[in-house]
Design an enzyme around this catalytic site. Structure first.
Site, PDB file in Angstrom:
ATOM      1  CB  CYS A 137      -7.554 -37.514  11.177  1.00  0.00           C
ATOM      2  SG  CYS A 137      -7.705 -37.754   9.398  1.00  0.00           S
ATOM      3  CB  CYS A 195      -9.440 -36.355   6.471  1.00  0.00           C
ATOM      4  SG  CYS A 195      -7.956 -35.365   6.349  1.00  0.00           S
ATOM      5  CB  CYS A 213      -9.604 -34.681   9.947  1.00  0.00           C
ATOM      6  SG  CYS A 213      -7.910 -34.059   9.877  1.00  0.00           S
ATOM      7  CB  CYS A 227      -4.994 -36.990   6.924  1.00  0.00           C
ATOM      8  SG  CYS A 227      -4.760 -35.678   8.120  1.00  0.00           S
TER       9      CYS A 227
END
Ligand SMILES: [Zn+2]
Length: 197
Positions: free
Chosen positions: A69, A33, A37, A66
């Site tokens: 994000c 991430c 995030c 991810c």
């Protein structure tokens, strides 16, 4: 540039100013991430930090981006400039730093750097420098016994009056109050630690 503990603080705070400077990989999920995030926070012991997307996604690391994000996506055309300016500030915040010097580093005019950076992030490079210094100061206030004055010079302020003024503007209290736990942000950090899964 940033210690594990400092990176972890940025992650808990979902701090977008550090996006692109490092990535958070969660060993239990195989996902990585951006610092900003907003997904549920992982446990601290399950986290690894990577400097680049390539390192996080490499065959030996094997993390996937991810979906929330989208760390693999460059969001703005100015992102390279923002990344380079932020990295330069994180490396050189301890000494007096002028816009001209930052601009020289990225080989562009000061005017262009300031305008592009501000359009992309909503803050000027000078505000970023102040934020980085105050972030360092809050980290030292939380984790060391250094005096306010020592911290003032350690994080790159030239005068205590400027340090106190900027600290109060960004944190809403004095460094001493912050150390005693009177500041909002320190409470939020402590809360989100309890919320960690
Ligand atoms: Zn994410």
């Amino acid at each position: 540039m940033l210690t594990f503990e400092e990176k972890w603080e940025k992650v808990l705070a979902c701090d977008a100013a550090y996006d692109g400077q490092f990535y958070t990989a969660v060993k239990t999920t195989g996902i990585y991430c951006r610092p900003s995030c907003r997904s549920r926070k992982p446990k601290r012991e399950n986290v690894d930090f990577y400097e680049t997307k390539a390192e996080a996604e490499s065959e030996s690391s094997g993390f996937r981006p991810c979906k929330r994000c989208q760390p693999e996506v460059d969001r703005s055309p100015a992102s390279a400039l923002v990344h380079d300016v932020t990295a330069f500030v994180l490396t050189h915040y301890k000494r007096p730093l002028k816009l001209e010097e930052i601009a020289e580093h990225v080989n562009l005019s000061p005017f262009y750097v300031e305008r592009t950076f501000t359009q992309a992030t909503g803050e000027t490079p000078r505000r970023l420098l102040e934020k980085v210094r105050i972030d360092k100061a809050t980290h030292l206030l939380r984790t060391t016994d250094m005096s306010n004055l020592a911290i003032c010079y350690e994080v790159g302020f030239q005068t205590p009056s400027n340090f106190y003024r900027v600290f109060r503007r960004l944190k809403g209290c004095s460094p001493s109050m912050y150390r005693k736990g009177g500041a909002d942000e320190s409470l939020i950090v402590r809360d989100s630690r309890h919320r960690s899964v």
